[in-house]
Write a protein that holds these residues in place. Structure first.
Motif, PDB file in Angstrom:
ATOM      1  N   GLN A  20       3.080  -0.746  61.560  1.00  0.00           N
ATOM      2  CA  GLN A  20       4.130  -2.230  60.471  1.00  0.00           C
ATOM      3  C   GLN A  20       4.167  -1.820  59.098  1.00  0.00           C
ATOM      4  N   SER A  21       3.098  -0.893  59.325  1.00  0.00           N
ATOM      5  CA  SER A  21       3.200  -0.304  57.614  1.00  0.00           C
ATOM      6  C   SER A  21       4.786   0.578  56.764  1.00  0.00           C
ATOM      7  N   ALA A  22       5.355   1.007  58.406  1.00  0.00           N
ATOM      8  CA  ALA A  22       6.430   1.654  57.952  1.00  0.00           C
ATOM      9  C   ALA A  22       7.434   1.234  58.038  1.00  0.00           C
ATOM     10  N   GLY A  23       7.059  -0.418  58.106  1.00  0.00           N
ATOM     11  CA  GLY A  23       8.307  -1.214  58.606  1.00  0.00           C
ATOM     12  C   GLY A  23       8.321  -1.433  57.327  1.00  0.00           C
ATOM     13  N   GLY A  24       7.119  -1.815  56.138  1.00  0.00           N
ATOM     14  CA  GLY A  24       7.114  -2.466  55.462  1.00  0.00           C
ATOM     15  C   GLY A  24       7.408  -1.476  54.246  1.00  0.00           C
ATOM     16  N   LEU A  25       7.269  -0.206  54.132  1.00  0.00           N
ATOM     17  CA  LEU A  25       8.195   0.580  53.341  1.00  0.00           C
ATOM     18  C   LEU A  25       9.441   0.424  53.689  1.00  0.00           C
ATOM     19  N   SER A  26      10.262   0.439  54.551  1.00  0.00           N
ATOM     20  CA  SER A  26      11.612   0.683  54.466  1.00  0.00           C
ATOM     21  C   SER A  26      12.204  -0.691  54.006  1.00  0.00           C
ATOM     22  N   GLU A  27      11.214  -2.158  54.156  1.00  0.00           N
ATOM     23  CA  GLU A  27      11.640  -3.494  53.127  1.00  0.00           C
ATOM     24  C   GLU A  27      11.186  -3.089  52.371  1.00  0.00           C
ATOM     25  N   VAL A  28      10.815  -1.845  51.941  1.00  0.00           N
ATOM     26  CA  VAL A  28       9.970  -2.092  49.890  1.00  0.00           C
ATOM     27  C   VAL A  28      11.916  -1.738  49.523  1.00  0.00           C
ATOM     28  N   TRP A  29      12.044  -0.279  50.590  1.00  0.00           N
ATOM     29  CA  TRP A  29      13.539   0.353  50.059  1.00  0.00           C
ATOM     30  C   TRP A  29      14.532  -0.597  49.680  1.00  0.00           C
ATOM     31  N   ASP A  30      14.364  -1.181  51.470  1.00  0.00           N
ATOM     32  CA  ASP A  30      16.014  -1.757  51.221  1.00  0.00           C
ATOM     33  C   ASP A  30      15.762  -2.948  50.107  1.00  0.00           C
ATOM     34  N   GLY A  31      15.254  -3.695  49.373  1.00  0.00           N
ATOM     35  CA  GLY A  31      14.564  -4.940  48.534  1.00  0.00           C
ATOM     36  C   GLY A  31      15.454  -3.691  47.210  1.00  0.00           C
ATOM     37  N   LEU A  32      14.860  -2.672  47.252  1.00  0.00           N
ATOM     38  CA  LEU A  32      15.036  -1.524  45.885  1.00  0.00           C
ATOM     39  C   LEU A  32      16.696  -1.667  45.931  1.00  0.00           C
ATOM     40  N   GLU A  33      17.543  -1.468  46.800  1.00  0.00           N
ATOM     41  CA  GLU A  33      18.647  -2.127  47.008  1.00  0.00           C
ATOM     42  C   GLU A  33      19.437  -3.286  45.978  1.00  0.00           C
ATOM     43  N   GLU A  34      18.794  -4.528  46.686  1.00  0.00           N
ATOM     44  CA  GLU A  34      19.237  -5.478  46.245  1.00  0.00           C
ATOM     45  C   GLU A  34      18.685  -6.265  44.217  1.00  0.00           C
ATOM     46  N   ARG A  35      17.963  -5.660  44.076  1.00  0.00           N
ATOM     47  CA  ARG A  35      17.302  -6.007  43.247  1.00  0.00           C
ATOM     48  C   ARG A  35      16.131  -5.042  42.291  1.00  0.00           C
ATOM     49  N   LEU A  36      16.798  -3.388  41.979  1.00  0.00           N
ATOM     50  CA  LEU A  36      16.769  -2.390  41.725  1.00  0.00           C
ATOM     51  C   LEU A  36      15.068  -2.426  40.398  1.00  0.00           C
ATOM     52  N   THR A  37      14.104  -3.168  41.870  1.00  0.00           N
ATOM     53  CA  THR A  37      12.896  -2.979  41.218  1.00  0.00           C
ATOM     54  C   THR A  37      11.522  -2.856  42.521  1.00  0.00           C
ATOM     55  N   LEU A  38      10.419  -3.234  42.697  1.00  0.00           N
ATOM     56  CA  LEU A  38       9.471  -2.642  43.583  1.00  0.00           C
ATOM     57  C   LEU A  38       8.326  -3.737  44.345  1.00  0.00           C
ATOM     58  N   ASP A  39       8.511  -3.757  45.170  1.00  0.00           N
ATOM     59  CA  ASP A  39       6.949  -4.353  46.237  1.00  0.00           C
ATOM     60  C   ASP A  39       6.273  -3.639  46.327  1.00  0.00           C
ATOM     61  N   LEU A  40       5.032  -3.324  44.283  1.00  0.00           N
ATOM     62  CA  LEU A  40       3.914  -3.197  45.242  1.00  0.00           C
ATOM     63  C   LEU A  40       2.953  -3.826  45.513  1.00  0.00           C
ATOM     64  N   ASP A  41       2.977  -4.759  46.248  1.00  0.00           N
ATOM     65  CA  ASP A  41       1.841  -5.267  46.399  1.00  0.00           C
ATOM     66  C   ASP A  41       1.661  -4.265  48.701  1.00  0.00           C
ATOM     67  N   THR A  42       2.971  -4.500  48.399  1.00  0.00           N
ATOM     68  CA  THR A  42       3.252  -4.153  49.935  1.00  0.00           C
ATOM     69  C   THR A  42       2.998  -2.477  50.239  1.00  0.00           C
ATOM     70  N   LEU A  43       3.419  -1.919  48.393  1.00  0.00           N
ATOM     71  CA  LEU A  43       4.103  -0.207  48.780  1.00  0.00           C
ATOM     72  C   LEU A  43       1.687  -0.649  48.928  1.00  0.00           C
ATOM     73  N   GLY A  44       1.010  -1.183  48.229  1.00  0.00           N
ATOM     74  CA  GLY A  44      -0.206  -0.794  48.095  1.00  0.00           C
ATOM     75  C   GLY A  44      -0.548  -0.872  49.243  1.00  0.00           C
ATOM     76  N   GLY A  45      -0.544  -1.456  49.626  1.00  0.00           N
ATOM     77  CA  GLY A  45      -1.395  -1.913  51.904  1.00  0.00           C
ATOM     78  C   GLY A  45      -0.572  -0.363  52.675  1.00  0.00           C
ATOM     79  N   ILE A  46       0.539  -0.193  52.037  1.00  0.00           N
ATOM     80  CA  ILE A  46       0.726   1.371  52.429  1.00  0.00           C
ATOM     81  C   ILE A  46      -0.002   2.365  51.956  1.00  0.00           C
ATOM     82  N   ALA A  47      -0.625   1.939  50.962  1.00  0.00           N
ATOM     83  CA  ALA A  47      -1.264   3.494  50.161  1.00  0.00           C
ATOM     84  C   ALA A  47      -1.986   3.226  51.305  1.00  0.00           C
ATOM     85  N   VAL A  48      -2.944   2.123  51.053  1.00  0.00           N
ATOM     86  CA  VAL A  48      -4.624   2.166  51.546  1.00  0.00           C
ATOM     87  C   VAL A  48      -4.164   2.841  52.815  1.00  0.00           C
ATOM     88  N   LEU A  49      -3.830   2.080  53.404  1.00  0.00           N
ATOM     89  CA  LEU A  49      -3.559   2.612  55.403  1.00  0.00           C
ATOM     90  C   LEU A  49      -3.660   3.900  55.197  1.00  0.00           C
TER      91      LEU A  49
END
Length: 175
Positions: A20-49
């Motif tokens: 699930q976290s791997a999918g979340g990382l992909s979503e963070v990267w995909d969102g970057l293309e649209e917004r040129l900013t990052l979802d740090l909440d999702t990324l933080g959860g991946i880092a904790v895992l």
């Protein structure tokens, strides 16, 4: 395509959470293309895992191998850098907050590659001078993205910018 389910270490250390976290990382990267900013909440959860996985098993990299998505070298590279960086930080006895910040910085070190055209990033063979110039912009692009991302840790900005600079000052971007 998708993730193959394997028995063994993946299941023992939370394989479903990891997938699930791997999918979340992909979503963070995909969102970057649209917004040129990052979802740090999702990324933080991946880092904790990832920190938790490294703490619980010395074989943390092996369970991550099946997470490779349609031959995305950069994805696997990012996960491996995060695991190795986290393991090193923990082995040095750094406090958990610093370990977490190092983990997040490792996950974000190549964020600028999201702005490199895929035909350059995935080219077979040598890059020509123009393609190399485009690729070598990814550290500065990554730092800019992180500077534009609310709450992005300072360490992440520095790591994104400096991760191709050599100890002797060579590499890129030029310093």
């Amino acid at each position: 395509e998708g993730v193959q389910r394997e028995e063994g270490p993946v299941e023992e250390v939370g394989g479903d959470e990891l997938r699930q976290s791997a999918g979340g990382l992909s979503e963070v990267w995909d969102g970057l293309e649209e917004r040129l900013t990052l979802d740090l909440d999702t990324l933080g959860g991946i880092a904790v895992l990832l920190s938790s996985l490294v703490s619980r098993t010395s074989d943390a990299m092996l369970p991550l191998a099946p997470l490779k998505r349609h031959d995305e070298y950069s994805f696997i590279h990012t996960i491996n850098v995060a695991i190795l960086s986290t393991a090193l930080a923990e082995s040095l006895g750094l406090n958990p907050q610093v370990v977490h910040e190092i983990n997040v910085a490792a996950l974000l070190h190549d964020v600028g590659k999201q702005l490199v055209p895929s035909e350059v990033l995935n080219k077979n063979g040598r890059l020509d001078d123009e393609e190399r110039k485009i690729l070598e912009e990814h550290p500065a692009d990554g730092a800019r993205i992180l500077l534009n991302t609310p709450r992005a840790p300072d360490l992440s900005v520095v790591v994104a910018f400096e991760h191709h600079i050599r100890a002797n000052g060579g590499g890129y971007p030029p310093v």
